[in-house]
Design a protein around this motif. Structure first.
Motif, mmCIF file in Angstrom:
data_model
loop_
_atom_site.group_PDB
_atom_site.id
_atom_site.type_symbol
_atom_site.label_atom_id
_atom_site.label_comp_id
_atom_site.label_asym_id
_atom_site.label_seq_id
_atom_site.Cartn_x
_atom_site.Cartn_y
_atom_site.Cartn_z
ATOM 1 N N GLN A 91 3.538 5.560 -5.640
ATOM 2 C CA GLN A 91 3.312 5.671 -7.159
ATOM 3 C C GLN A 91 2.122 6.859 -7.602
ATOM 4 O OE1 GLN A 91 2.859 1.698 -9.178
ATOM 5 N NE2 GLN A 91 5.162 1.275 -7.643
ATOM 6 N N ARG A 92 0.880 6.200 -7.351
ATOM 7 C CA ARG A 92 -0.077 7.589 -6.406
ATOM 8 C C ARG A 92 0.201 8.535 -7.192
ATOM 9 N NH1 ARG A 92 -4.372 10.232 -4.679
ATOM 10 N NH2 ARG A 92 -6.420 10.050 -5.782
ATOM 11 N N ALA B 66 -5.847 4.977 -9.713
ATOM 12 C CA ALA B 66 -4.968 5.484 -9.972
ATOM 13 C C ALA B 66 -4.730 6.237 -10.431
ATOM 14 C CB ALA B 66 -3.621 4.196 -10.527
ATOM 15 N N ARG C 280 0.961 -1.634 -0.186
ATOM 16 C CA ARG C 280 -0.228 -0.214 -0.392
ATOM 17 C C ARG C 280 0.897 0.946 0.123
ATOM 18 N NH1 ARG C 280 -3.798 -3.150 3.677
ATOM 19 N NH2 ARG C 280 -2.171 -2.472 5.408
ATOM 20 N N ASP D 282 -8.002 4.916 -3.052
ATOM 21 C CA ASP D 282 -7.260 3.621 -3.818
ATOM 22 C C ASP D 282 -7.370 3.239 -5.625
ATOM 23 O OD1 ASP D 282 -7.690 2.216 -1.275
ATOM 24 O OD2 ASP D 282 -9.312 2.337 -1.405
ATOM 25 N N GLY E 121 -2.263 5.709 -13.547
ATOM 26 C CA GLY E 121 -0.251 5.734 -14.014
ATOM 27 C C GLY E 121 0.075 6.877 -14.281
ATOM 28 N N SER F 276 3.494 1.696 -0.966
ATOM 29 C CA SER F 276 4.313 2.359 -2.932
ATOM 30 C C SER F 276 3.352 2.349 -3.827
ATOM 31 C CB SER F 276 4.803 0.241 -2.643
ATOM 32 O OG SER F 276 5.031 0.122 -4.069
ATOM 33 N N GLU F 277 2.328 1.842 -3.591
ATOM 34 C CA GLU F 277 1.610 1.850 -4.385
ATOM 35 C C GLU F 277 1.097 3.401 -3.993
ATOM 36 O OE1 GLU F 277 -2.037 -0.591 -3.962
ATOM 37 O OE2 GLU F 277 -1.024 -2.134 -4.909
#
Length: 578
Positions: free
Chosen positions: A205-206, A241, A199, A239, A268, A201-202
Motif C-alpha cells: 500500500q505504501r 505512510a 507488513r 514504516d 496514504g 500488505s502495508e
C-alpha cells in the motif's frame, strides 16, 4: 518452580509404577482432609459450596512428567553448569528428535546453540531470573520422509518464542537438587506469518501511495526565463505512510511565474489522491492569471467539495521580473524564506489564512522583494517539525542553514535536507522548492533587456508606440522580420488600449534569452477576448491578429485596478544567444 519431587525419579519408570498403584488404592474416607491440589467441580450461583455428589477430580494422580508430555509446546529441562539434559517432552522430541538424558546441551541440544540460547541459559543460571527471546526461526529436517514414496525429505520451518526459567532439579539417588533451567518454547508461526502478511500488505500500500504521489508531482519542473528553480520530494521512512506534500512551478506568460507548495493532512493513497486533485486545480486556476489570494479562495471551496474531512495548507506565489517582487498568499502554511544579495534571510510576513477546506475566510495577498541576487525557499512542515521541539525552532534552524547554503537550486535543496537532519528514516514527508533570481553580468546580461514608454493617449499615441518599438527592437539587433512582427504587435495592443481602455497607459518591451515580450497596461479592468469579426465590422480584429502572429498572448487584471495585455514571440536559437 521446583521439580525436585519428580525429577529425581527420571527417566520415569518408578514414577509411572507408583502412579498406577496410587490410582488402584482404595478411596480415602469422606471425612478425611481433602488432598492438596484438588479442583472443585464447577458450580452456579454465589451461595456456600455444597458437597459434591461424586468423587472430586484431583491432580494427585498426575505426574508433571505426564502433564508436560502432552503439552503441545516444546519443553526441555537441563541442569548444571553445562546444561545436561534432564528431560524433553514428546513435542520437543517430535520436532528435533529424541535426546539422551545426561548429555550436555552443547553436544546434544545443538539446535539451542544455533538459536543462541546457550548464552541466555547461562545468564538465567547466574541471575536466577527468567529470560525470553521472541519469534526465533527454527528450521528442522524431519526424521521420516515427507513424500509418500519415501524418496525425499523436506525441511520444516517455524517460529517459536523461547522462555528460559530457573528451577531446582533433583538428581537420581536422592542427592541435593542442582540449579537448572526449564526451556519452554511456544509456537508462534501463525502470528509471525500473519504479521509478515500484514507488513507486506502495508508495504504494498505504501509503495502504491508513493508511486501515486510521485506520478502526480511534476516529472520535470518548468524553467522560467528569469528564475532558476529546483525541487525535491522525500517520502517518510519505510514504516510511515506517505503523505500529500506537493509543489509546482507554472509559467504564466509575460515573464511571470507561479510557484506553489502544499501539504494535504493525512496519510496514504487518499491523501495523495486529494493532493493530485488540488495540484490540477491550481494549474487550472493559474491559467486565469488571478491574484494569489483569489486562487486560494477558489481552492478553499474546492477542497471542501473534494473531501470535507481533509484539510490542506498551501502557499501560492507569483514572481514578476518587472516588479522585482514575490506576491503571495498563504493558507495556513509555513512562511516563505527569502535571502537578499547580502545573505540576510527574511521571513515573509503575514497575511496568512486558515488551511484550505475550512471555509469562511477571505484570503489576502502580501509581497516580499525578490530582485536580482535574491533566493527563496518554500517547504513543507516535514522539513522543520520535530516531535520534541517547537516548530519555530525548526524554522529558525532552516533560516541559519539557508543563510549559508550556496550553489545551484538543486544543490541548495540537497544541502538544506542534510542540514535539517532529514534521512531515509525520517517520519514525515518533505518537499522543498528553491528559486533564485540571478544577478546577470557580462554576456549573460546582454540577453536580458527592458524598455518602457508612457502613453498619454490621443492620436499621436499609436505612431509614438510604433516608432519606440522599432527603435528598441533595432537596438536589440533583432532581424527585420522579427522586428516587423514586434512593431505590428505593439501597434495592435496600443490601438486596442486606446479604443477600449483608459489612461494611464504604458508600453513595455522585454527581451529574455528565449523570447520577446510586448505588454500594454491601462486603467480599465475589462479584459479583451478573441472573437470572430464580421466582414462589415470596422473593429474587433486586433486580438485575432495578435493571436495569429505571436507564440502566445494573454491578459490579466493588475493590482489597484486596470489590466495588462501581453504577447510573446519565441526567439530562434541563433537570435536567443546573440
Amino acid at each position: 518452580m521446583n521439580f525436585t519431587r519428580w525429577s529425581a525419579r527420571l527417566p520415569g519408570t518408578q514414577r509411572r509404577a507408583a502412579t498406577r498403584a496410587d490410582r488402584n488404592a482404595p478411596a480415602a474416607p469422606a471425612a478425611a482432609t481433602p488432598a492438596t491440589g484438588s479442583v472443585p467441580a464447577a458450580r452456579a450461583g454465589s451461595g456456600p459450596l455444597s458437597a459434591p455428589d461424586g468423587p472430586v477430580a484431583t491432580l494427585d494422580g498426575l505426574s508433571v512428567h505426564d502433564v508436560l508430555g502432552q503439552v503441545p509446546a516444546l519443553v526441555a529441562v537441563v541442569h548444571g553448569p553445562d546444561h545436561r539434559i534432564a528431560y524433553v517432552n514428546d513435542a520437543y522430541a517430535a520436532l528435533f528428535g529424541p535426546r539422551t538424558p545426561g548429555a550436555p546441551a552443547r553436544e546434544a541440544l545443538t539446535e539451542l546453540e544455533e538459536l543462541g540460547l546457550l548464552a541466555l541459559m547461562d545468564q538465567v543460571l547466574r541471575s536466577g531470573k527468567p529470560r525470553t527471546v521472541k519469534s526465533r526461526r527454527v528450521s528442522t529436517t524431519p526424521d521420516t520422509p515427507a513424500d509418500p514414496d519415501g524418496t525425499t525429505t523436506r525441511p520444516r520451518h517455524g517460529y517459536y518464542t523461547f522462555t528460559c526459567t530457573p528451577l531446582r532439579v533433583g538428581v537420581p539417588g536422592g542427592g541435593p537438587p542442582q540449579p537448572g533451567v526449564l526451556i519452554f518454547a511456544a509456537d508462534v508461526t501463525d502470528q509471525v506469518e500473519a504479521a509478515e502478511r500484514l507488513r507486506t500488505s502495508e508495504r504494498r500500500q505504501r509503495e502504491a501511495a508513493v508511486t501515486l504521489q510521485r506520478s502526480l508531482l511534476p516529472q520535470e519542473l518548468e524553467q522560467p526565463d528569469d528564475l532558476r528553480v529546483a525541487a525535491t520530494y522525500q517520502p517518510g521512512g519505510q514504516d510511515t505512510a506517505v503523505g500529500g506534500d506537493w509543489y509546482d512551478v507554472i509559467t504564466l506568460g509575460a515573464g511571470r511565474t507561479a510557484l506553489v507548495i502544499g501539504d494535504v493532512m493525512g496519510r496514504g493513497v487518499r491523501a495523495a489522491a486529494v493532493m493530485g486533485q488540488l495540484r490540477t486545480a491550481v494549474r487550472a486556476y493559474a491559467r486565469l492569471d488571478l491574484p494569489p489570494h483569489e486562487v486560494l479562495q477558489l481552492l478553499d471551496g474546492l477542497a471542501a467539495e473534494i473531501d470535507a474531512t481533509q484539510i490542506a495548507t498551501c502557499v501560492y506565489a507569483v514572481h514578476d521580473p518587472n516588479e522585482g517582487r514575490l506576491v503571495y498568499a498563504s493558507a495556513g502554511h509555513l512562511p516563505i524564506l527569502v535571502r537578499d544579495p547580502e545573505g540576510t534571510v527574511h521571513r515573509a510576513a503575514e497575511p496568512t489564512g486558515p488551511p484550505l477546506g475550512t471555509g469562511g475566510w477571505l484570503h489576502t495577498s502580501g509581497s516580499v522583494p525578490l530582485g536580482p541576487g535574491c533566493s527563496a525557499v518554500l517547504y513543507t512542515d516535514g522539513l522543520v517539525e520535530r516531535r520534541d521541539e517547537d516548530i519555530d525552532d525548526g524554522v529558525a534552524a532552516l533560516e541559519r542553514a539557508f543563510a549559508g547554503a550556496t550553489g545551484t537550486p538543486q544543490v541548495m535543496c540537497d544541502r538544506l535536507i542534510r542540514a535539517l537532519g532529514i534521512t531515509e528514516e525520517h517520519d514525515d514527508d518533505v518537499a522543498v522548492l528553491v528559486l533564485q533570481h540571478p544577478a546577470r553580468t557580462g554576456h549573460d546580461a546582454e540577453l536580458f533587456h527592458n524598455a518602457a514608454l508612457e502613453l498619454l493617449g490621443g492620436v499621436e499615441a499609436a505612431p509614438r508606440a510604433r516608432a519606440f518599438a522599432s527603435g528598441v527592437l533595432a537596438s536589440w539587433r533583432f532581424p527585420p522580420d522579427l522586428r516587423d512582427l514586434g512593431v505590428l504587435a505593439a501597434s495592435e495592443l496600443v490601438a486596442n488600449s486606446l479604443q477600449h481602455g483608459t489612461p494611464p497607459m504604458k508600453l513595455r518591451l522585454r527581451r529574455t534569452d528565449r523570447r520577446l515580450i510586448i505588454e500594454v497596461t491601462d486603467g480599465d479592468d475589462h479584459l479583451p477576448r478573441r472573437r470572430r469579426a464580421e466582414p462589415a465590422d470596422e473593429a474587433g480584429r486586433g486580438i485575432s491578429i495578435i493571436a495569429t502572429i505571436a507564440s502566445s498572448w494573454g491578459s490579466r487584471r493588475t493590482p489597484g485596478g486596470g489590466k495588462a495585455v501581453w504577447c510573446e514571440f519565441a526567439l530562434p536559437t541563433k537570435h536567443a544567444h546573440v
